[in-house]
Design a protein around this motif. Structure first.
Motif, PDB file in Angstrom:
ATOM      1  N   PRO A  96      -0.603 -14.557  26.132  1.00 14.25           N
ATOM      2  CA  PRO A  96      -1.635 -15.226  25.329  1.00 14.25           C
ATOM      3  C   PRO A  96      -1.526 -14.889  23.854  1.00 14.25           C
ATOM      4  CG  PRO A  96      -2.583 -13.392  26.551  1.00 14.25           C
ATOM      5  CD  PRO A  96      -1.172 -13.541  27.037  1.00 14.25           C
ATOM      6  N   THR A  97      -1.757 -15.865  22.999  1.00 15.24           N
ATOM      7  CA  THR A  97      -1.739 -15.699  21.551  1.00 15.24           C
ATOM      8  C   THR A  97      -3.050 -16.216  20.977  1.00 15.24           C
ATOM      9  OG1 THR A  97       0.656 -16.005  21.503  1.00 15.24           O
ATOM     10  CG2 THR A  97      -0.520 -16.244  19.422  1.00 15.24           C
ATOM     11  N   PHE A  98      -3.734 -15.374  20.195  1.00 14.02           N
ATOM     12  CA  PHE A  98      -5.014 -15.747  19.598  1.00 14.02           C
ATOM     13  C   PHE A  98      -4.766 -16.163  18.148  1.00 14.02           C
ATOM     14  CE2 PHE A  98      -5.883 -12.836  23.019  1.00 14.02           C
ATOM     15  CZ  PHE A  98      -7.017 -13.340  23.627  1.00 14.02           C
ATOM     16  N   ARG A  99      -5.134 -17.391  17.826  1.00 16.14           N
ATOM     17  CA  ARG A  99      -4.929 -17.922  16.478  1.00 16.14           C
ATOM     18  C   ARG A  99      -6.233 -18.518  15.952  1.00 16.14           C
ATOM     19  NH1 ARG A  99       0.212 -21.775  16.558  1.00 16.14           N
ATOM     20  NH2 ARG A  99      -0.153 -21.617  14.300  1.00 16.14           N
ATOM     21  N   ASP A 100      -6.474 -18.307  14.673  1.00 18.87           N
ATOM     22  CA  ASP A 100      -7.656 -18.877  14.043  1.00 18.87           C
ATOM     23  C   ASP A 100      -7.441 -20.370  13.799  1.00 18.87           C
ATOM     24  OD1 ASP A 100      -9.542 -19.601  11.673  1.00 18.87           O
ATOM     25  OD2 ASP A 100     -10.222 -17.620  12.331  1.00 18.87           O
ATOM     26  N   VAL A 101      -8.524 -21.123  13.877  1.00 17.95           N
ATOM     27  CA  VAL A 101      -8.443 -22.566  13.646  1.00 17.95           C
ATOM     28  C   VAL A 101      -7.922 -22.857  12.236  1.00 17.95           C
ATOM     29  CG1 VAL A 101      -9.791 -24.689  13.469  1.00 17.95           C
ATOM     30  CG2 VAL A 101     -10.243 -23.081  15.322  1.00 17.95           C
ATOM     31  N   ALA A 102      -8.239 -21.981  11.287  1.00 15.77           N
ATOM     32  CA  ALA A 102      -7.778 -22.185   9.912  1.00 15.77           C
ATOM     33  C   ALA A 102      -6.263 -22.203   9.830  1.00 15.77           C
ATOM     34  CB  ALA A 102      -8.338 -21.079   9.010  1.00 15.77           C
ATOM     35  N   GLU A 103      -5.610 -21.399  10.645  1.00 15.29           N
ATOM     36  CA  GLU A 103      -4.146 -21.381  10.657  1.00 15.29           C
ATOM     37  C   GLU A 103      -3.580 -22.690  11.169  1.00 15.29           C
ATOM     38  OE1 GLU A 103      -0.495 -18.743  12.644  1.00 15.29           O
ATOM     39  OE2 GLU A 103      -2.608 -18.154  12.913  1.00 15.29           O
ATOM     40  N   LEU A 104      -4.240 -23.264  12.145  1.00 16.57           N
ATOM     41  CA  LEU A 104      -3.760 -24.521  12.715  1.00 16.57           C
ATOM     42  C   LEU A 104      -4.070 -25.710  11.812  1.00 16.57           C
ATOM     43  CD1 LEU A 104      -4.899 -23.941  16.420  1.00 16.57           C
ATOM     44  CD2 LEU A 104      -2.640 -23.551  15.438  1.00 16.57           C
ATOM     45  N   GLU A 105      -5.185 -25.631  11.093  1.00  9.86           N
ATOM     46  CA  GLU A 105      -5.594 -26.736  10.234  1.00  9.86           C
ATOM     47  C   GLU A 105      -5.094 -26.602   8.799  1.00  9.86           C
ATOM     48  OE1 GLU A 105      -7.068 -29.393  11.242  1.00  9.86           O
ATOM     49  OE2 GLU A 105      -7.435 -28.756  13.319  1.00  9.86           O
ATOM     50  N   GLY A 106      -4.439 -25.486   8.498  1.00 12.87           N
ATOM     51  CA  GLY A 106      -3.928 -25.279   7.148  1.00 12.87           C
ATOM     52  C   GLY A 106      -4.989 -24.911   6.137  1.00 12.87           C
ATOM     53  N   LEU A 107      -6.084 -24.260   6.571  1.00 16.46           N
ATOM     54  CA  LEU A 107      -7.160 -23.864   5.674  1.00 16.46           C
ATOM     55  C   LEU A 107      -6.883 -22.486   5.071  1.00 16.46           C
ATOM     56  CD1 LEU A 107     -10.209 -24.944   7.907  1.00 16.46           C
ATOM     57  CD2 LEU A 107      -9.035 -26.280   6.134  1.00 16.46           C
ATOM     58  N   ARG A 108      -7.439 -22.233   3.929  1.00 15.54           N
ATOM     59  CA  ARG A 108      -7.202 -20.959   3.263  1.00 15.54           C
ATOM     60  C   ARG A 108      -8.004 -19.821   3.895  1.00 15.54           C
ATOM     61  NH1 ARG A 108      -7.269 -22.369  -3.276  1.00 15.54           N
ATOM     62  NH2 ARG A 108      -5.456 -23.794  -3.252  1.00 15.54           N
ATOM     63  N   ASP A 109      -9.279 -20.052   4.101  1.00 11.33           N
ATOM     64  CA  ASP A 109     -10.161 -19.010   4.614  1.00 11.33           C
ATOM     65  C   ASP A 109     -10.275 -19.107   6.130  1.00 11.33           C
ATOM     66  OD1 ASP A 109     -10.644 -18.200   1.999  1.00 11.33           O
ATOM     67  OD2 ASP A 109     -12.291 -19.666   1.785  1.00 11.33           O
ATOM     68  N   PRO A 110     -10.289 -17.973   6.811  1.00 11.56           N
ATOM     69  CA  PRO A 110     -10.454 -18.008   8.276  1.00 11.56           C
ATOM     70  C   PRO A 110     -11.838 -18.495   8.669  1.00 11.56           C
ATOM     71  CG  PRO A 110     -10.545 -15.753   7.453  1.00 11.56           C
ATOM     72  CD  PRO A 110     -10.130 -16.605   6.298  1.00 11.56           C
ATOM     73  N   THR A 111     -11.899 -19.191   9.776  1.00  8.46           N
ATOM     74  CA  THR A 111     -13.163 -19.759  10.244  1.00  8.46           C
ATOM     75  C   THR A 111     -13.874 -18.861  11.247  1.00  8.46           C
ATOM     76  OG1 THR A 111     -12.066 -20.943  12.046  1.00  8.46           O
ATOM     77  CG2 THR A 111     -12.253 -22.080   9.923  1.00  8.46           C
ATOM     78  N   GLY A 112     -13.143 -17.923  11.814  1.00 12.16           N
ATOM     79  CA  GLY A 112     -13.731 -17.078  12.845  1.00 12.16           C
ATOM     80  C   GLY A 112     -13.681 -17.682  14.226  1.00 12.16           C
ATOM     81  N   THR A 113     -13.234 -18.922  14.327  1.00  8.35           N
ATOM     82  CA  THR A 113     -13.086 -19.599  15.618  1.00  8.35           C
ATOM     83  C   THR A 113     -11.651 -19.449  16.089  1.00  8.35           C
ATOM     84  OG1 THR A 113     -14.783 -21.213  15.005  1.00  8.35           O
ATOM     85  CG2 THR A 113     -13.333 -21.771  16.855  1.00  8.35           C
ATOM     86  N   LEU A 114     -11.477 -18.825  17.240  1.00  8.03           N
ATOM     87  CA  LEU A 114     -10.148 -18.531  17.753  1.00  8.03           C
ATOM     88  C   LEU A 114      -9.741 -19.550  18.806  1.00  8.03           C
ATOM     89  CD1 LEU A 114     -10.315 -14.637  18.109  1.00  8.03           C
ATOM     90  CD2 LEU A 114      -9.383 -15.982  16.216  1.00  8.03           C
TER      91      LEU A 114
END
Length: 294
Positions: A96-114
């Motif tokens: 399993p790999t935990f990634r923030d939605v910001a990484e997938l959407e190309g956002l600068r700030d993390p959203t806290g949603t994994l």
């Protein structure tokens, strides 16, 4: 004449089944907690805890009970393959790999949603345990029916009267009705959990129409299995149920259950076509055998 198998004490079988079911649940929950999944008792309400934890117990206890009570091997084999697949996908690479939605959407700030990639197999197995249990039950019915009619296979002990050939029309219809309503209840719950909605008709139309279709989709194969010994329709229905549950391990926007539940007339037509083909092939084979014996 078909061979028989000795019986085991009923109480011992029930206790052993629950014990195996409990160990099955403990193993999967331990793996899930080790991987960091929020599946502890504090994550659910008492009813939700009973449903999820109890589902992991029942999904393993039923095949073991069928094996101990009726010596049915297919449900236990299906359980072993499914649980082994779940554990393998969780514990083996890539894991399993935990990634923030910001990484997938190309956002600068993390959203806290994994978002969990290559994981959550235990969680999805636990939530959908009722669907897997239904598939294992149908697999057991298919095996039991075949073994009571094929002389080369040992006859299961403690065979119910409604399963011993020849099966009368009324018992076959009763069992088919029970199987149909059970299938409908599980699949309607499955659709509700996934939040399936229709863009046509009044609210609830999809569930009302599809519930009737789910009853027919299971009742027809069970009836022809018991009355006519047509194996292919029941085998196809069992595959539909297990593949429907299997697809949720890699759930996406295009959910396969929406097609199975909403377009139930397609699988039903396929089941009828397969049954007609099997019936035709059997009649042809009977004609060939009669000519050879003449």
């Amino acid at each position: 004449m078909a061979r028989t198998i000795p019986d085991w004490p009923t109480r011992r079988v029930a206790v052993a089944s629950l014990l195996v079911g409990g160990l099955h649940a403990v193993l999967l929950l331990a793996v899930a907690l080790h991987l960091g999944y929020p599946v502890g008792p504090s994550a659910y309400s008492p009813l939700g805890l009973l449903w999820r934890y109890g589902g992991l117990v029942v999904v393993a206890a039923l095949p073991v009970w069928l094996a101990g009570r009726f010596r049915l091997l297919v449900p236990v084999l299906a359980l072993a393959l499914t649980t082994g697949y779940v554990l393998g996908m969780e514990l083996l690479a890539p894991g399993p790999t935990f990634r923030d939605v910001a990484e997938l959407e190309g956002l600068r700030d993390p959203t806290g949603t994994l978002v969990v990639e290559n994981g959550l197999y235990v969680v999805r197995y636990m939530v959908n345990a009722s669907v897997w249990t239904l598939g294992f039950l149908f697999a057991g019915l298919l095996e039991a029916t075949c073994r009571t009619r094929w002389r080369r296979l040992p006859t299961p002990p403690n065979t119910p009267r409604w399963l011993s050939p020849p099966v009368a029309r009324r018992p076959a219809a009763g069992v088919a009705a029970v199987g149909g309503f059970l299938h409908a209840a599980v699949m309607v719950w499955f659709a509700l959990r996934l939040g399936l909605n229709a863009t046509w008709g009044p609210p609830g139309t999809l569930y009302a129409v599809s519930a009737v279709g789910m009853v027919a989709l299971a009742a027809v194969p069970i009836y022809v299995l018991l009355r006519r010994h047509l194996v292919a329709p029941m085998a196809l229905l069992t595959a539909f149920v297990l593949l429907d549950a299997r697809a949720e391990f890699t759930a996406s926007v295009d959910d396969p259950h929406a097609l199975y539940f909403g377009a139930w007339f397609g699988p039903l037509a396929l089941v009828l076509a397969v049954g007609a083909c099997e019936s035709l092939l059997r009649r042809c084979w009977d004609v060939v055998r009669r000519r050879r014996s003449a």
